[in-house]
Write an enzyme that holds these catalytic residues in place. Structure first.
Site, short mmCIF file in Angstrom:
data_model
loop_
_atom_site.label_atom_id
_atom_site.label_comp_id
_atom_site.label_asym_id
_atom_site.label_seq_id
_atom_site.Cartn_x
_atom_site.Cartn_y
_atom_site.Cartn_z
N ASP A 32 0.86 -1.19 0.00
CA ASP A 32 0.00 0.00 0.00
C ASP A 32 0.89 1.24 0.00
O ASP A 32 2.00 1.21 0.57
CB ASP A 32 -0.93 0.00 1.22
CG ASP A 32 -2.19 0.80 0.98
OD1 ASP A 32 -3.28 0.20 0.87
OD2 ASP A 32 -2.09 2.06 0.86
N LYS A 37 -0.70 3.13 7.23
CA LYS A 37 -1.52 1.92 7.23
C LYS A 37 -0.63 0.68 7.30
O LYS A 37 -0.88 -0.25 8.06
CB LYS A 37 -2.35 1.89 5.93
CG LYS A 37 -3.55 0.99 5.98
CD LYS A 37 -4.34 1.06 4.68
CE LYS A 37 -5.56 1.96 4.77
NZ LYS A 37 -6.46 1.85 3.63
N LEU A 148 -17.51 -9.25 -2.88
CA LEU A 148 -17.74 -9.34 -1.43
C LEU A 148 -18.63 -8.19 -0.95
O LEU A 148 -18.70 -7.14 -1.57
CB LEU A 148 -16.41 -9.34 -0.68
CG LEU A 148 -15.50 -8.12 -0.75
CD1 LEU A 148 -15.97 -6.97 0.11
CD2 LEU A 148 -14.09 -8.52 -0.34
N LYS A 199 -19.39 -7.50 -13.32
CA LYS A 199 -19.35 -6.76 -12.04
C LYS A 199 -20.29 -5.54 -12.08
O LYS A 199 -21.11 -5.34 -11.19
CB LYS A 199 -17.91 -6.32 -11.76
CG LYS A 199 -17.76 -5.40 -10.58
CD LYS A 199 -18.13 -6.08 -9.28
CE LYS A 199 -18.25 -5.08 -8.15
NZ LYS A 199 -18.71 -5.68 -6.91
N PHE A 244 -32.67 -8.15 -1.37
CA PHE A 244 -32.68 -6.80 -1.94
C PHE A 244 -34.09 -6.30 -2.22
O PHE A 244 -34.32 -5.53 -3.13
CB PHE A 244 -31.78 -6.72 -3.18
CG PHE A 244 -30.32 -6.70 -2.79
CD1 PHE A 244 -29.62 -5.51 -2.75
CD2 PHE A 244 -29.68 -7.86 -2.40
CE1 PHE A 244 -28.30 -5.50 -2.33
CE2 PHE A 244 -28.37 -7.85 -1.97
CZ PHE A 244 -27.67 -6.66 -1.95
N ALA A 247 -37.43 -2.37 1.57
CA ALA A 247 -37.59 -0.93 1.32
C ALA A 247 -36.90 -0.15 2.44
O ALA A 247 -36.78 -0.64 3.56
CB ALA A 247 -39.07 -0.58 1.27
N CYS A 255 -19.79 1.21 -3.19
CA CYS A 255 -19.88 0.53 -4.48
C CYS A 255 -21.12 0.90 -5.29
O CYS A 255 -21.00 1.38 -6.42
CB CYS A 255 -19.84 -0.98 -4.28
SG CYS A 255 -18.21 -1.52 -3.78
N LYS A 315 -24.57 0.59 6.10
CA LYS A 315 -25.32 -0.62 6.46
C LYS A 315 -24.70 -1.17 7.73
O LYS A 315 -23.61 -0.73 8.13
CB LYS A 315 -25.30 -1.64 5.32
CG LYS A 315 -23.94 -2.23 5.04
CD LYS A 315 -24.07 -3.30 3.98
CE LYS A 315 -22.74 -4.00 3.76
NZ LYS A 315 -22.79 -5.04 2.78
N ARG A 322 -18.95 5.77 3.31
CA ARG A 322 -18.94 6.36 1.97
C ARG A 322 -20.35 6.32 1.36
O ARG A 322 -20.98 5.27 1.33
CB ARG A 322 -17.94 5.61 1.07
CG ARG A 322 -16.49 5.90 1.47
CD ARG A 322 -15.50 5.12 0.65
NE ARG A 322 -15.38 3.74 1.07
CZ ARG A 322 -14.48 2.88 0.58
NH1 ARG A 322 -13.62 3.29 -0.33
NH2 ARG A 322 -14.43 1.63 1.00
N1 LIG Z 1 -15.53 -2.14 -0.59
C1 LIG Z 1 -16.30 -3.04 -1.18
O1 LIG Z 1 -17.27 -3.54 -0.64
C2 LIG Z 1 -15.96 -3.50 -2.58
C3 LIG Z 1 -16.57 -4.66 -3.08
C4 LIG Z 1 -16.28 -5.08 -4.37
C5 LIG Z 1 -15.40 -4.32 -5.15
N2 LIG Z 1 -14.84 -3.18 -4.65
C6 LIG Z 1 -13.91 -2.45 -5.51
O2 LIG Z 1 -12.58 -2.74 -5.06
C7 LIG Z 1 -11.74 -1.59 -5.20
C8 LIG Z 1 -11.13 -1.24 -3.85
O3 LIG Z 1 -12.17 -0.87 -2.97
P1 LIG Z 1 -11.94 -0.73 -1.40
O4 LIG Z 1 -13.26 -0.46 -0.79
O5 LIG Z 1 -11.10 -1.87 -0.92
O6 LIG Z 1 -11.03 0.62 -1.39
P2 LIG Z 1 -10.26 1.25 -0.17
O7 LIG Z 1 -10.29 2.71 -0.38
O8 LIG Z 1 -10.75 0.69 1.13
O9 LIG Z 1 -8.76 0.72 -0.36
C9 LIG Z 1 -7.93 1.10 -1.41
C10 LIG Z 1 -6.48 1.01 -0.92
O10 LIG Z 1 -5.60 1.18 -2.02
C11 LIG Z 1 -4.49 1.95 -1.59
N3 LIG Z 1 -3.83 2.53 -2.76
C12 LIG Z 1 -4.24 3.57 -3.54
N4 LIG Z 1 -3.35 3.77 -4.53
C13 LIG Z 1 -2.39 2.85 -4.39
C14 LIG Z 1 -1.20 2.53 -5.13
N5 LIG Z 1 -0.85 3.21 -6.21
N6 LIG Z 1 -0.45 1.50 -4.70
C15 LIG Z 1 -0.79 0.79 -3.59
N7 LIG Z 1 -1.89 1.05 -2.86
C16 LIG Z 1 -2.68 2.05 -3.27
C17 LIG Z 1 -5.10 2.97 -0.65
O11 LIG Z 1 -4.14 3.54 0.20
C18 LIG Z 1 -6.11 2.09 0.11
O12 LIG Z 1 -5.53 1.48 1.24
C19 LIG Z 1 -12.65 -0.50 -5.78
O13 LIG Z 1 -12.51 -0.49 -7.17
C20 LIG Z 1 -14.04 -0.94 -5.39
O14 LIG Z 1 -15.02 -0.46 -6.28
C21 LIG Z 1 -15.10 -2.77 -3.39
#
Ligand SMILES: NC(=O)c1ccc[n+]([C@@H]2O[C@H](COP(=O)([O-])OP(=O)(O)OC[C@H]3O[C@@H](n4cnc5c(N)ncnc54)[C@H](O)[C@@H]3O)[C@@H](O)[C@H]2O)c1
Length: 436
Positions: A32, A37, A148, A199, A244, A247, A255, A315, A322
């Site tokens: 990361d 972190k 997830l 997706k 889903f 209501a 997401c 939720k 967010r």
């Molecule tokens: N949160 C969900 O429930 C969920 C479910 C399915 C898919 N997604 C998708 O997964 C992706 C990640 O979502 P998330 O909720 O885990 O995001 P998040 O913001 O919780 O985590 C993203 C992480 O990436 C790191 N990061 C950013 N740029 C970076 C880089 N260049 N190199 C290394 N680390 C870097 C950030 O510091 C952060 O820790 C998104 O595209 C989201 O749409 C999220």
């Protein structure tokens, strides 16, 4: 011996993916750019609230390696899962700058593959492959979207409904499919563009289902039907299913809002007007605001009124704020002149970053004390345990707006409170349950 992997981005998806693969026996190099972190993770601090995640990370400390240097992952692993954020831009497109930063940091190599877990527009894989080719990097590319749900993320990782692998039919796709094989989930092996679309289409469909039942709820309010009963009757139809169909005051989270907008934008950019998604988004925005008119119906003006919000997270079982409905609601309430206090069992820290002007309380009891009205925003299990008699005694007013149809209206009314749900008759008509 399981294959070592790299995971770039240690947020909700990255950390869960890393811990999940560690549970399956893989060594995982987690990268990361957020040094704080990574330091915390090395010291055993988990940056997010997700049930079971801290235990799993602790259990597999020996297999999980944390670093800010992507070279560590490149050295040990061939498959680099990308799980960086793809938030919306002002135009509604997905912001791919973090994805591009990762792509740009990859060296020339023909023994590595990027495995895209981040949600990206259809065509992203092809443009990344083109970039690799132009730069003479032999990197392979696999789309492996993540489904997830926050709050049950580990369970979803370990027992997914399906695993989707979009690839060019080469070693990288085979390797990703093999990694997931122990989970024995249905595998959808397909091309990259279709995987990307699976997706976006899945999230758009779920969001559509929510907006649909919310519109039904609104019509129920006009016609005296009860949406909870309606959803029960609909959900038993195999073709519809019960999920889903709850209501409420709208969907939020990191997401659905962004992915629905991104798909609408993607369609628009390609020259197609996705009418249905426009409605899904608009219904959702209006749904968050309908709470205000319910409050006004009972309280008149909201100027100077004390409103207590129970729950802030988008939720239950997550601290993710967010795009939470509570953000719009609390802002609208303050704009209407109300004083707002709120309590969430776990999201207080996140709330401090995103909400202003709201008094964050330490308990549900403090939140309802002296309130003119209380709105249940997030269906945290602890709110089902509230002593409604005590709530009624502590409040200044009597109105309880149940934004998630979570409480038993009869019990709320029996405590002397006025119950307003979503799509439920304000004054109940007697229903003869049972039957012959
Ligand atoms: N949160 C969900 O429930 C969920 C479910 C399915 C898919 N997604 C998708 O997964 C992706 C990640 O979502 P998330 O909720 O885990 O995001 P998040 O913001 O919780 O985590 C993203 C992480 O990436 C790191 N990061 C950013 N740029 C970076 C880089 N260049 N190199 C290394 N680390 C870097 C950030 O510091 C952060 O820790 C998104 O595209 C989201 O749409 C999220």
């Amino acid at each position: 011996m399981r294959e070592p992997i790299g995971v770039i981005g240690t947020g909700y998806v990255g950390l869960v993916t890393a811990a999940g693969f560690a549970e399956l026996g893989n060594e995982v190099w987690c990268i990361d750019i957020d040094a704080e972190k990574i330091r915390g993770l090395r010291e055993g601090r988990i940056p997010i609230w997700e049930p079971g995640l801290d235990e799993l990370v602790a259990r597999h400390r020996g297999r999980l390696h944390f670093s800010t240097d992507v070279a560590d992952a490149l050295e040990h692993a061939s498959l680099l899962f990308v799980a960086v954020g793809t938030p919306p831009t002002y135009s509604g497109d997905a912001d791919l700058s973090a994805v591009h930063a990762v792509v740009g940091a990859m060296p020339a190599s023909d023994r590595h593959a990027l495995v895209m877990k981040s949600t990206v527009p259809v065509g992203t894989g092809d443009s990344i492959k083109r970039l690799f080719a132009e730069q003479g990097k032999g990197f392979r590319y696999v789309s492996c979207p993540e489904f997830l749900k926050e709050g049950s993320a580990l369970k979803d990782f370990l027992a997914p409904d399906r695993v989707v692998v979009g690839d060019d039919g080469d070693w990288a796709g085979d390797a990703v499919a093999a990694l997931y094989a122990p989970l024995e989930a249905p595998l959808v092996r397909t091309d990259i563009r279709s995987a990307e679309m699976v997706k976006l289409a899945s999230n758009a469909f779920l969001a559509t289902k929510i907006s649909f039942i919310n519109e039904i709820a609104n019509v129920c309010e006009e016609t005296g039907a009860d949406v909870v009963e309606v959803a029960r009757g609909m959900g038993l139809d195999d073709r519809i299913g019960p999920k889903f169909l709850q209501a409420g005051i709208g969907f939020g989270g990191s997401c659905f809002p962004k992915d629905v907008t991104a798909l609408k934008q993607l369609a628009g950019n390609s020259g197609y007007h996705f009418q249905l998604l426009n409605a899904v988004i608009e219904v959702n925005e209006l749904q968050k605001r309908r709470v205000i008119s319910k409050l006004q119906k009972h309280l008149g003006t909201l100027v100077g009124k004390e409103i207590g919000l129970l729950g802030l997270a988008f939720k239950p079982n997550t601290d993710d704020m967010r795009e939470a409905s509570s953000l719009v609601l609390s802002a609208r309430l303050q704009a209407a002149g109300a004083r707002v206090r709120a309590y969430d069992p776990v999201a207080e820290e996140e709330a401090r970053k995103l909400i202003s002007g709201v008094d964050l309380m330490g308990s549900a009891g403090e939140t309802v004390a002296g309130a003119d009205a209380v709105v249940l925003v997030t269906e945290w299990p602890e709110f089902a345990q509230l002593d409604l008699g005590e709530v009624a005694a502590a409040m200044r007013g009597t109105l309880l707006v149940d934004g998630r149809n979570f409480l038993d209206p009869a019990a709320v009314r029996a405590a002397g409170l006025t119950y307003e749900g979503v799509g439920r008759a304000a004054t109940p008509t007697p229903v003869a349950h049972g039957g012959d």
